[in-house]
Design a protein around this motif. Structure first.
Motif, PDB file in Angstrom:
ATOM      1  N   ALA A   1       0.835  -1.204   0.000  1.00  0.00           N
ATOM      2  CA  ALA A   1       0.000   0.000   0.000  1.00  0.00           C
ATOM      3  C   ALA A   1       0.869   1.253   0.000  1.00  0.00           C
ATOM      4  O   ALA A   1       0.583   2.226  -0.718  1.00  0.00           O
ATOM      5  CB  ALA A   1      -0.933  -0.002   1.205  1.00  0.00           C
ATOM      6  N   ASP A   2       1.945   1.236   0.795  1.00  0.00           N
ATOM      7  CA  ASP A   2       2.868   2.385   0.839  1.00  0.00           C
ATOM      8  C   ASP A   2       3.445   2.673  -0.540  1.00  0.00           C
ATOM      9  O   ASP A   2       3.536   3.828  -0.962  1.00  0.00           O
ATOM     10  CB  ASP A   2       4.024   2.101   1.813  1.00  0.00           C
ATOM     11  N   GLU A   3       3.845   1.608  -1.239  1.00  0.00           N
ATOM     12  CA  GLU A   3       4.461   1.796  -2.556  1.00  0.00           C
ATOM     13  C   GLU A   3       3.468   2.338  -3.577  1.00  0.00           C
ATOM     14  O   GLU A   3       3.813   3.175  -4.411  1.00  0.00           O
ATOM     15  CB  GLU A   3       5.058   0.479  -3.053  1.00  0.00           C
TER      16      GLU A   3
ATOM     17  N   VAL B   1       1.428   7.217  -6.608  1.00  0.00           N
ATOM     18  CA  VAL B   1       0.399   8.226  -6.879  1.00  0.00           C
ATOM     19  C   VAL B   1       0.902   9.603  -6.446  1.00  0.00           C
ATOM     20  O   VAL B   1       0.709  10.607  -7.150  1.00  0.00           O
ATOM     21  CB  VAL B   1      -0.918   7.866  -6.164  1.00  0.00           C
ATOM     22  N   ARG B   2       1.566   9.648  -5.296  1.00  0.00           N
ATOM     23  CA  ARG B   2       2.109  10.922  -4.800  1.00  0.00           C
ATOM     24  C   ARG B   2       3.113  11.509  -5.799  1.00  0.00           C
ATOM     25  O   ARG B   2       3.049  12.699  -6.132  1.00  0.00           O
ATOM     26  CB  ARG B   2       2.776  10.698  -3.448  1.00  0.00           C
ATOM     27  N   ASP B   3       4.033  10.689  -6.270  1.00  0.00           N
ATOM     28  CA  ASP B   3       5.070  11.171  -7.190  1.00  0.00           C
ATOM     29  C   ASP B   3       4.494  11.684  -8.499  1.00  0.00           C
ATOM     30  O   ASP B   3       5.019  12.641  -9.091  1.00  0.00           O
ATOM     31  CB  ASP B   3       6.071  10.056  -7.488  1.00  0.00           C
ATOM     32  N   ASN B   4       3.430  11.066  -8.956  1.00  0.00           N
ATOM     33  CA  ASN B   4       2.895  11.396 -10.281  1.00  0.00           C
ATOM     34  C   ASN B   4       1.748  12.403 -10.272  1.00  0.00           C
ATOM     35  O   ASN B   4       1.472  13.020 -11.314  1.00  0.00           O
ATOM     36  CB  ASN B   4       2.429  10.116 -10.980  1.00  0.00           C
TER      37      ASN B   4
ATOM     38  N   GLU C   1      -0.440   0.160 -13.168  1.00  0.00           N
ATOM     39  CA  GLU C   1       0.939  -0.096 -13.570  1.00  0.00           C
ATOM     40  C   GLU C   1       1.828  -0.390 -12.364  1.00  0.00           C
ATOM     41  O   GLU C   1       2.754  -1.204 -12.455  1.00  0.00           O
ATOM     42  CB  GLU C   1       1.488   1.089 -14.361  1.00  0.00           C
ATOM     43  N   LYS C   2       1.545   0.257 -11.226  1.00  0.00           N
ATOM     44  CA  LYS C   2       2.352  -0.011 -10.033  1.00  0.00           C
ATOM     45  C   LYS C   2       2.084  -1.412  -9.503  1.00  0.00           C
ATOM     46  O   LYS C   2       3.026  -2.135  -9.135  1.00  0.00           O
ATOM     47  CB  LYS C   2       2.042   1.026  -8.941  1.00  0.00           C
TER      48      LYS C   2
END
Length: 312
Positions: free
Chosen positions: A54-56, A61-64, A81-82
C-alpha cells in the motif's frame, strides 16, 4: 465461463473495495494532497494488499499526481501499472499463456520433482490433482507420492485422484516417516523414468516447528537421490485467508524453500489482494490459481490479467 471471468469473480471483494475507494476519493475537481493520499492508503490496506505494498502504491500516486487536479483515469492507470510492477518484480518466471507449463522449472532429462506444502484445509490435495491433470494434458508422465502419512483420508483422496487421472502413486503405512515415502517416490520415478514426481506433504501450521523441520528433512532426502531436487517447492495458499497468507509464506519459505505459490479457492468471496503483498514481501511468484472445484480449474497466473480483473 472462461478463467478470466472466474478470476474476476474471485476478486470481486477486492475489486469492489478498491474501485469504490478510488471513485470515492479521487473525484474530478479535487486536488491530490496529503489528506487525500492518507485516506487512500488506509482504504488500500483494507483490500489485503498489506502495508508495504500500500505504501508503494500511494508513493507512486504521490510522485505522479500530488498537487494536481484529480484525473481519475490517469490515477487508475498509475495504480494499475504499479501493481503490475510489484507482481513481476524480483521474479524470473515466464508467463507464456500459449505454454501453460512455462512457470514450472522442468528438467530436460530425468524426473522433475515438485514438493507441495501448505497448512491444513487449503485445498492442497485437490491442487495436486489439478496440477497433475495439467501436466498429463501436456504429455507429461506423472507419479504421485502420498507423503501425508498421518491422515488416512488424505492418502485415500490422493489415491482416488491418481486412479481418475491415470497416474501411479506411491503410498506408505499409516504414520510412517514421510521422508521414507519421498525416498521411495524418488526411487520409483528414476526406475520408471517418469517426467514429473509430485510429492504431497502433511498439512501443518506454520508454527509447528517439528513439522516444519520435517519439510527440511524431506528436501534433503530428495536432493540425495535426485540432484537439484526438488526442482519446484510449491506452497498452496487459500485465497480466503487474506493477510495470514503472508505469515504462511514466510515460514514455509524457510522450511520448504518455496519457489512458487498456488493460490487456491479464488472462486468466491476471496481476498485475492493477498497476491500483491506475498509477491512484494517474499519475492515468491504466484504460478497457478485455482478458480473452481473441478480438476480443470487450475490456470496459470498472469500478472496483467490479474490487474485487469481488478477492474481499475
Amino acid at each position: 465461463m472462461g478463467w478470466l471471468e472466474k478470476l474476476q469473480g474471485g476478486l470481486k471483494k477486492t475489486r469492489d473495495v478498491l474501485n469504490t475507494d478510488v471513485r470515492d476519493i479521487f473525484k474530478s475537481g479535487r486536488i491530490v494532497d496529503e489528506e487525500l493520499l492518507e485516506e487512500f492508503e488506509s482504504r488500500l490496506i483494507r483490500t489485503d494488499m498489506g502495508v508495504i505494498a500500500a505504501d508503494e502504491i500511494v508513493e507512486e500516486v504521490r510522485d505522479n499526481h500530488k498537487g494536481r487536479t484529480v484525473d481519475p483515469d490517469a490515477i487508475s492507470e498509475t495504480i494499475r501499472e504499479k501493481i503490475l510492477s510489484i507482481l513481476v518484480a524480483g521474479t524470473d518466471v515466464t508467463y507464456d499463456m500459449e505454454r501453460p507449463l512455462s512457470p514450472l522449472n522442468l528438467t530436460e532429462t530425468g524426473p522433475t520433482v515438485i514438493l507441495v506444502s501448505g497448512v491444513n484445509g487449503v485445498g492442497k490435495t485437490t491442487s495436486i490433482a489439478k496440477l497433475a491433470r495439467l501436466l498429463r494434458d501436456n504429455d507429461k508422465s506423472v507419479l504421485l507420492a502420498a507423503g501425508d502419512t498421518f491422515r488416512a483420508a488424505a492418502v485415500e483422496q490422493l489415491t482416488m485422484w491418481a486412479g481418475r487421472l491415470g497416474c501411479e502413486i506411491i503410498t506408505g503405512d499409516a504414520n510412517v516417516d514421510p521422508a521414507s515415502v519421498a525416498h521411495r517416490g524418488c526411487e520409483a520415478a528414476l526406475a520408471k523414468n517418469v517426467d514429473v514426481l509430485i510429492i504431497d506433504t502433511a498439512g501443518r501450521l506454520q508454527t509447528q516447528k517439528n513439522l516444519m523441520d520435517e519439510l527440511g528433512k524431506i528436501r534433503r532426502v530428495i536432493s540425495k537421490q535426485i540432484p537439484d531436487g526438488p526442482h519446484e517447492s510449491l506452497l498452496v495458499i487459500d485465497a480466503t485467508t487474506g493477510q495470514n497468507g503472508i505469515s504462511q509464506a514466510k515460514n514455509f519459505s524457510e522450511a520448504a524453500g518455496c519457489t512458487g505459490i498456488v493460490l487456491s479457492k479464488l472462486d468466491g468471496s476471496a481476498k485475492g489482494g493477498v497476491v500483491i503483498p506475498v509477491t512484494k514481501e517474499m519475492s515468491i511468484p504466484v504460478k497457478y490459481i485455482g478458480t473452481g472445484e473441478g480438476v480443470d480449474d487450475l490456470s496459470m497466473f498472469n500478472p496483467r490479467d490479474f490487474v485487469t480483473a481488478l477492474g481499475l
